[in-house]
Motif scaffolding. Structure first.
Motif: not given
Length: 467
Positions: A411-418
């Motif tokens: 369920g994590m949002p798709f992103s390249l920045s954490m």
């Protein structure tokens, strides 16, 4: 100032972006925002353009590999589009009769995005799509090596914009070779800054005077405990560690293996192409040159990395990554930090409690707040790990690189920045996603009075402590 002044160039671009955004917002609708985001997404996902961007990225940065960048460009963008598909970002987005509050979505304005050379296509695309979905304009500042890929991406986006009559000035980039001077000016003049990559840029963003979403460094440590499915764990670690030649901040940098299954897990790593090296000096002497990571070894294909480290005669054919036995943690032990390569530090823990201790020490040394992982069949150990380690994410029984930044199976949002929270010096502890690119105006109406008595608030306290 002259027209050739780099500061004036940035000011001109931001002014054009601001004018375009004002018109975009004034004429805005959910349909308009959605179509602009779709245009940017298709610009990178269309197969021929995706391949070209991937090939250009590897050719100009020397980092990663083409097949995995194609996969990353596609899946990260597709996942993001799934996440934002039904998100309401225009007009009234919430009304609560009980509180009397109505929320109206409002754009932030001009987004300034500083993006790294490790993902010169996928990261700016992610930021651009989020910005457009929420009614903003965006100006991208790529790393010097990422300029050609970013130029191509922006060109593809503009071509899609032309089909719908969308203003090209909504998506721009700082022209020419990147420079600290131009990036600094963007940091100072945008309405919101999103920074991924260099921790120097992160610090500059937070001190620029502009609201900033800047993320921390990764240095992922993953525990394999005595209850784990060892074959599955080894398969997932290999797939994650080797993906795009370990360019991701979510790539495993250390695996902490409980003693009871250490030898069995080493055998599973060998099955998946992990060659164990007991002499860590063999690795450190080649992976670091004059205190810096060896450019001939970082983010390279397995064979090229092995050649650069002088290990051709020390590892078997088919080796996919190097697993190095080590015990040290801290500044004097470089293997305990981020390695940006197909090199994995291996720590031997006495038991699970010791594995948690080692993982905590690794994260406190480098990568605090980012993420850790665990391979286990227990229900309680992920919670124990989450409460013991300064981290924003605990990834359970998954390939870490694919899971941390959003997956179709979590369920994590798709992103390249954490975001890494206060542990990593960040203002957020979540994945950067569309909600960070929008703000709201609240209409506040009067509701029936709701004032408690003192006894309702303090009664239990008075019973325990007295008045």
């Amino acid at each position: 100032m002259t027209a050739a002044d780099p500061i004036q160039d940035v000011d001109t671009i931001v002014a054009r972006a601001r004018a375009a955004q004002a018109a975009y917002e004034a004429d805005g609708s959910q349909l308009a925002y959605d179509q602009a985001a779709q245009a940017a997404a298709w610009a990178i996902m269309e197969p021929a353009r995706n391949r070209h961007l991937a090939e250009l990225a590897v050719e100009t940065t020397g980092l990663g590999n083409v097949p995995d960048k194609i996969t990353k460009n596609h899946r990260k963008t597709l996942g993001l589009m799934r996440d934002i598909k039904d998100a309401a970002t225009h007009g009234v987005v919430g009304h609560n009769p009980a509180s009397g509050i109505t929320e109206i979505a409002r754009p932030i304005g001009v987004i300034g995005a500083v993006v790294p050379s490790t993902n010169p296509g996928a990261t700016p695309a992610n930021n651009i799509i989020n910005a457009l979905k929420c009614g903003n304009a965006i100006v991208v500042s790529p790393s010097p090596k990422g300029v050609p890929t970013c130029e191509a991406l922006v060109g593809y986006i503009h071509a899609e914009f032309d089909k719908l009559g969308i203003d090209r000035d909504l998506v721009q980039m700082i022209p020419g070779r990147g420079s600290k001077e131009k990036t600094q000016r963007l940091l100072e003049t945008a309405d919101l800054i999103v920074v991924t990559g260099s921790q120097n840029n992160v610090r500059r963003a937070y001190t620029s005077g502009t609201p900033a979403l800047a993320v921390g460094a990764g240095n992922v440590a993953v525990i394999v405990d005595e209850t784990a499915d060892l074959a599955a764990a080894a398969d997932k670690i290999q797939a994650s560690k080797c993906f795009d030649n370990a360019t991701s901040c979510s790539s495993e940098n250390a695996v902490v293996v409980v003693d009871a299954i250490y030898d069995a897990f080493v055998s599973e790593m060998a099955r998946t192409g992990g060659a164990l090296i007991a002499d860590e000096a063999k690795i450190t002497d080649g992976l670091w040159v004059k205190g810096h990571l060896n450019p001939r070894a970082i983010a390279q294909d397995a064979k090229d990395m092995i050649d650069a480290l002088g290990l051709t005669d020390d590892v078997p054919e088919g080796t996919e990554y190097i697993a190095v036995e080590t015990a040290g943690i801290g500044p004097d032990h470089p293997l305990s930090g981020e390695k940006l390569s197909r090199v994995l530090a291996v720590y031997r823990a006495r038991d699970f409690d010791d594995a948690v201790r080692i993982t905590r020490e690794i994260e406190l040394h480098q990568g605090a707040g980012h993420s850790v992982g665990i391979h286990t069949t227990t229900d309680d150990r992920p919670l124990i790990l989450a409460q013991a380690v300064p981290t924003s994410r605990v990834i359970v029984n998954q390939a870490h690189t694919f899971a941390t930044g959003g997956s179709f199976t979590n369920g994590m949002p798709f992103s390249l920045s954490m975001g890494c929270g206060s542990w990593g010096g960040n203002s957020i502890d979540t994945n950067v996603h569309w909600r960070h690119f929008i703000q709201t105006t609240k209409i506040v109406r009067e509701i029936p009075k709701n004032e408690p008595s003192l006894d309702e608030i303090f009664g239990a306290y008075w019973d325990a402590a007295g008045r």
